[in-house]
Write a protein that holds these residues in place. Structure first.
Motif, PDB file in Angstrom:
ATOM      1  N   ARG A   1      -3.070   7.572   5.000  1.00 51.90           N
ATOM      2  CA  ARG A   1      -2.480   8.219   3.826  1.00 51.90           C
ATOM      3  C   ARG A   1      -2.669   7.387   2.554  1.00 51.90           C
ATOM      4  N   PHE A   2      -3.753   6.619   2.513  1.00 47.81           N
ATOM      5  CA  PHE A   2      -4.049   5.788   1.348  1.00 47.81           C
ATOM      6  C   PHE A   2      -5.541   5.818   1.063  1.00 47.81           C
ATOM      7  N   CYS A   3      -5.891   6.103  -0.188  1.00 45.07           N
ATOM      8  CA  CYS A   3      -7.285   6.114  -0.614  1.00 45.07           C
ATOM      9  C   CYS A   3      -7.437   5.156  -1.796  1.00 45.07           C
ATOM     10  N   PRO A   4      -8.212   4.087  -1.635  1.00 41.07           N
ATOM     11  CA  PRO A   4      -8.391   3.129  -2.729  1.00 41.07           C
ATOM     12  C   PRO A   4      -8.990   3.767  -3.983  1.00 41.07           C
ATOM     13  N   LEU A   5      -9.878   4.726  -3.825  1.00 41.53           N
ATOM     14  CA  LEU A   5     -10.485   5.386  -4.976  1.00 41.53           C
ATOM     15  C   LEU A   5      -9.435   6.176  -5.760  1.00 41.53           C
ATOM     16  N   TYR A   6      -8.508   6.803  -5.061  1.00 44.03           N
ATOM     17  CA  TYR A   6      -7.424   7.521  -5.738  1.00 44.03           C
ATOM     18  C   TYR A   6      -6.595   6.567  -6.599  1.00 44.03           C
ATOM     19  N   THR A   7      -6.369   5.356  -6.113  1.00 44.20           N
ATOM     20  CA  THR A   7      -5.617   4.367  -6.881  1.00 44.20           C
ATOM     21  C   THR A   7      -6.334   4.033  -8.172  1.00 44.20           C
ATOM     22  N   VAL A   8      -7.638   3.818  -8.098  1.00 42.85           N
ATOM     23  CA  VAL A   8      -8.432   3.478  -9.272  1.00 42.85           C
ATOM     24  C   VAL A   8      -8.421   4.632 -10.284  1.00 42.85           C
ATOM     25  N   LEU A   9      -8.523   5.864  -9.789  1.00 42.47           N
ATOM     26  CA  LEU A   9      -8.561   7.034 -10.655  1.00 42.47           C
ATOM     27  C   LEU A   9      -7.188   7.541 -11.077  1.00 42.47           C
TER      28      LEU A   9
ATOM     29  N   ILE B   1      -4.983   9.139  -9.118  1.00 44.96           N
ATOM     30  CA  ILE B   1      -4.700  10.420  -8.476  1.00 44.96           C
ATOM     31  C   ILE B   1      -3.682  10.202  -7.359  1.00 44.96           C
ATOM     32  N   LYS B   2      -2.776  11.157  -7.205  1.00 47.37           N
ATOM     33  CA  LYS B   2      -1.796  11.100  -6.114  1.00 47.37           C
ATOM     34  C   LYS B   2      -1.540  12.526  -5.651  1.00 47.37           C
ATOM     35  N   THR B   3      -1.877  12.833  -4.389  1.00 57.22           N
ATOM     36  CA  THR B   3      -1.709  14.195  -3.883  1.00 57.22           C
ATOM     37  C   THR B   3      -0.485  14.340  -2.989  1.00 57.22           C
ATOM     38  N   CYS B   4       0.237  13.259  -2.762  1.00 59.95           N
ATOM     39  CA  CYS B   4       1.449  13.374  -1.951  1.00 59.95           C
ATOM     40  C   CYS B   4       2.622  13.769  -2.840  1.00 59.95           C
ATOM     41  N   PRO B   5       3.641  14.391  -2.248  1.00 59.34           N
ATOM     42  CA  PRO B   5       4.783  14.850  -3.053  1.00 59.34           C
ATOM     43  C   PRO B   5       5.515  13.690  -3.729  1.00 59.34           C
ATOM     44  N   MET B   6       6.042  13.970  -4.899  1.00 60.30           N
ATOM     45  CA  MET B   6       6.829  12.968  -5.623  1.00 60.30           C
ATOM     46  C   MET B   6       8.165  12.766  -4.931  1.00 60.30           C
ATOM     47  N   LYS B   7       8.679  11.545  -4.963  1.00 58.62           N
ATOM     48  CA  LYS B   7       9.986  11.251  -4.349  1.00 58.62           C
ATOM     49  C   LYS B   7      11.007  11.048  -5.420  1.00 58.62           C
TER      50      LYS B   7
ATOM     51  N   MET C   1       0.835  -1.166   0.000  1.00 60.76           N
ATOM     52  CA  MET C   1       0.000   0.000   0.000  1.00 60.76           C
ATOM     53  C   MET C   1       0.887   1.239   0.000  1.00 60.76           C
ATOM     54  N   GLN C   2       0.983   1.890  -1.131  1.00 62.41           N
ATOM     55  CA  GLN C   2       1.808   3.087  -1.253  1.00 62.41           C
ATOM     56  C   GLN C   2       0.957   4.321  -0.978  1.00 62.41           C
ATOM     57  N   ALA C   3       1.510   5.264  -0.225  1.00 62.62           N
ATOM     58  CA  ALA C   3       0.780   6.485   0.133  1.00 62.62           C
ATOM     59  C   ALA C   3       0.402   7.270  -1.117  1.00 62.62           C
ATOM     60  N   ASN C   4      -0.863   7.700  -1.175  1.00 61.61           N
ATOM     61  CA  ASN C   4      -1.307   8.536  -2.293  1.00 61.61           C
ATOM     62  C   ASN C   4      -2.118   9.741  -1.816  1.00 61.61           C
ATOM     63  N   VAL C   5      -2.162   9.966  -0.506  1.00 60.91           N
ATOM     64  CA  VAL C   5      -2.851  11.123   0.074  1.00 60.91           C
ATOM     65  C   VAL C   5      -1.820  11.906   0.882  1.00 60.91           C
ATOM     66  N   GLY C   6      -1.691  13.184   0.610  1.00 62.11           N
ATOM     67  CA  GLY C   6      -0.699  13.955   1.337  1.00 62.11           C
ATOM     68  C   GLY C   6      -1.097  15.402   1.518  1.00 62.11           C
ATOM     69  N   GLY C   7      -0.350  16.072   2.363  1.00 61.65           N
ATOM     70  CA  GLY C   7      -0.496  17.505   2.568  1.00 61.65           C
ATOM     71  C   GLY C   7      -1.864  17.957   3.039  1.00 61.65           C
ATOM     72  N   PHE C   8      -2.363  18.985   2.356  1.00 57.87           N
ATOM     73  CA  PHE C   8      -3.650  19.580   2.710  1.00 57.87           C
ATOM     74  C   PHE C   8      -4.780  18.565   2.621  1.00 57.87           C
TER      75      PHE C   8
END
Length: 62
Positions: free
Chosen positions: A46-54, A56-62, A1-8
């Protein structure tokens, strides 16, 4: 499970979740307020399954 929700987005999810749950516990809104568990959990984990399907990634790139 990779983080895809970040910041605000993360802070907003946690706050909305807590507000909905608090309003439910005080009797201001009905039982449907327990849906606040979903944004609270996705913000905390910091993980949203719907974001994965769509894609979308709001956390900063590494």
């Amino acid at each position: 499970m990779q983080a895809n929700v970040g910041g605000f987005d993360r802070i907003a999810r946690i706050l909305v979740g807590l507000v909905l749950i608090a309003l439910t516990l005080t009797g201001t809104i009905g039982v449907w307020g327990w849906i606040g568990v979903v944004p609270l959990a996705t913000g905390a984990l910091r993980f949203c399954p719907l974001y994965t399907v769509l894609g979308i990634k709001t956390c900063p790139m590494k």
